[in-house]
Enzyme design. Structure first.
Site, PDB file in Angstrom:
ATOM      1  N   ILE A  13       0.823  -1.205   0.000  1.00 17.57           N
ATOM      2  CA  ILE A  13       0.000   0.000   0.000  1.00 17.57           C
ATOM      3  C   ILE A  13       0.860   1.259   0.000  1.00 17.57           C
ATOM      4  CG2 ILE A  13      -0.322   0.337   2.497  1.00 17.57           C
ATOM      5  CD1 ILE A  13      -3.019   0.517  -0.279  1.00 17.57           C
ATOM      6  N   ARG A  19       2.857   6.175  -5.837  1.00 16.62           N
ATOM      7  CA  ARG A  19       2.434   6.404  -7.228  1.00 16.62           C
ATOM      8  C   ARG A  19       1.351   7.482  -7.299  1.00 16.62           C
ATOM      9  NH1 ARG A  19       1.588   4.313 -12.383  1.00 16.62           N
ATOM     10  NH2 ARG A  19      -0.567   4.477 -13.114  1.00 16.62           N
ATOM     11  N   ARG A  38      16.890  -0.656   5.331  1.00 20.41           N
ATOM     12  CA  ARG A  38      15.756  -0.929   4.445  1.00 20.41           C
ATOM     13  C   ARG A  38      15.250   0.372   3.823  1.00 20.41           C
ATOM     14  NH1 ARG A  38      13.387  -3.567   0.633  1.00 20.41           N
ATOM     15  NH2 ARG A  38      11.140  -3.759   0.813  1.00 20.41           N
ATOM     16  N   TYR A  52      14.984   7.595   5.098  1.00 18.54           N
ATOM     17  CA  TYR A  52      15.113   8.167   6.441  1.00 18.54           C
ATOM     18  C   TYR A  52      15.548   7.111   7.459  1.00 18.54           C
ATOM     19  CZ  TYR A  52      12.448  12.128   4.566  1.00 18.54           C
ATOM     20  OH  TYR A  52      12.024  13.202   3.827  1.00 18.54           O
ATOM     21  N   LYS A  94      -6.221   3.377   7.072  1.00 19.90           N
ATOM     22  CA  LYS A  94      -7.157   2.933   8.082  1.00 19.90           C
ATOM     23  C   LYS A  94      -6.748   1.534   8.554  1.00 19.90           C
ATOM     24  CE  LYS A  94      -9.053  -0.102   5.368  1.00 19.90           C
ATOM     25  NZ  LYS A  94      -8.140  -1.204   5.463  1.00 19.90           N
ATOM     26  N   ARG A 165      -1.464  -8.451  10.306  1.00 17.22           N
ATOM     27  CA  ARG A 165      -2.859  -8.140  10.636  1.00 17.22           C
ATOM     28  C   ARG A 165      -3.490  -9.196  11.549  1.00 17.22           C
ATOM     29  NH1 ARG A 165      -1.978  -6.410   5.491  1.00 17.22           N
ATOM     30  NH2 ARG A 165      -2.767  -4.345   4.882  1.00 17.22           N
ATOM     31  N   ASP A 179     -10.499  -4.332   8.707  1.00 14.85           N
ATOM     32  CA  ASP A 179      -9.740  -4.171   7.471  1.00 14.85           C
ATOM     33  C   ASP A 179     -10.648  -3.883   6.287  1.00 14.85           C
ATOM     34  OD1 ASP A 179      -7.494  -4.120   5.839  1.00 14.85           O
ATOM     35  OD2 ASP A 179      -7.464  -6.279   5.549  1.00 14.85           O
TER      36      ASP A 179
END
Length: 370
Positions: A13, A19, A38, A52, A94, A165, A179
């Protein structure tokens, strides 16, 4: 006006956010992943200037106007609140928080800041969803009598599928409903104009244990020792709205063959309307004398359907364009515009309250107010 964006997170996501930000005219100046190493790797892969080392570096970067929070659910509150306090606009995945208390705190922080704080309830941005909503507002369906539907996926069907999740410490106490059920409820409340006032619910766990370590979302098996599953695979709701309309929905992540089927029907005194997210170019309108199927067309239909239609009729748009439209509207709001239907932290708080009501109703077996 060109804006600088930083993306927190480096999963599926997060790449979608990147994008969409680029297509909205923003400059993605950096990314924060799970480790500094990473972050540097993802920055190189994405072709952005900065990987960062930590969130402090993100918030100290004067190039950053908007922070996209795309990290596991349990981190949303801390990241979003700190970004708002630093004067950054926020687009936060969310659920807004893993509890109502977190979501209330985040919504209050957004109100105090005066900054844009948006939540990607992106299915509002299907052009044919807008067409149904505009026709409902115009009275084409008449007074609603029934609202129903489902949101079904199958990516957790395998007993070996897992992911963060599944762990309530990372994803929150609800999985399937928080979800994807949250998307269904947000969309149907917004399109129908009716808010769920009370509900009764049941949840189920189809796979009692899963690997402790998960793979990428929507693909691949987990690994490691198996641990008990404490979050639901499926949920079913019966509800009443404040306007007295009866409704129901079924939510599942173990429905074989259903990849991302968000489906709803509004039944009114004069007609019905149906939308299926897996066939998003069409909307079905039912009537006693006959039925019609309307196809997305930027040359015809409601103003919002035409605004969000970027391709000619017959050239399919889908989820990616929904997300791009949502992010474009978020950046338009940063620039002082007021786009119709932009979901904000207030909508994220509403969703958190629905999640809490569903879990309470499933626990007690009783009708529960939202």
């Amino acid at each position: 006006m060109s804006r600088g964006a930083a993306v927190l997170g480096a999963g599926m996501i997060a790449a979608v956010h990147r994008r969409a930000a680029l297509l909205a005219g923003a400059e993605v100046v950096g990314v924060l992943a799970s480790t500094a190493q990473r972050s540097r790797e993802v920055a190189r892969d994405w072709g952005v200037p900065t990987g960062y080392p930590d969130v402090e570096a993100v918030l100290a970067d004067d190039r950053v106007d908007v922070v996209h929070v795309c990290t596991p659910n349990a981190t949303h509150a801390a990241f979003a609140e700190r970004a708002l306090a630093a004067g950054k606009h926020v687009i936060c995945e969310k659920p807004l928080g893993v509890s109502v208390a977190e979501a209330e705190r985040m919504a209050a922080a957004a109100d105090r800041s005066g900054l844009v704080a948006a939540v990607p309830f992106v299915y509002r941005y299907h052009p044919m969803v807008r067409e149904i909503r505009e026709r409902r507002i115009a009275g084409e369906l008449g007074e609603l009598a029934l609202v129903h539907g489902s949101y079904l996926q199958d990516w957790m069907l395998s007993p070996d599928a897992s992911g963060w999740r599944v762990d309530p410490e990372l994803g929150g106490r609800s999985r399937a409903f928080a979800d994807i059920g949250s998307h269904w409820c947000d969309l149907v409340e917004w399109v129908s104009g009716h808010r769920i006032e009370e509900l009764v619910a049941a949840t189920s766990i189809a796979v009692p244990d899963r690997p402790a370590t998960g793979g990428p979302a929507f693909s691949g098996a987990g690994s490691g020792e198996r641990v008990p599953v404490r979050t639901e695979d499926s949920a079913a709701l019966l509800f009443r709205t404040g306007g007295g309309v009866l409704g129901s929905t079924t939510v599942s992540q173990v429905a074989a063959g259903r990849k991302n089927r968000l489906w709803f029907e509004l039944d009114g005194a004069l007609g019905s309307a149906v939308f299926d997210q897996e066939d998003p170019e069409r909307a079905w309108f039912g009537g006693v004398a006959g039925n019609r199927v309307l196809v997305r067309d930027p040359e015809h239909g409601g103003a919002e359907q035409r605004r969000l239609s970027h391709l000619p009729a017959g050239h399919p748009q889908g989820y990616a364009q929904c997300f791009e439209n949502f992010v474009a509207d978020s950046y338009a709001a940063v620039d002082g515009e007021a786009p119709d239907g932009l979901p904000t932290f207030a909508d994220g708080l509403r969703s958190a309250r629905l999640v809490e009501a569903v879990l309470a109703a499933a626990r007690t077996g009783s009708w529960t107010p939202v």
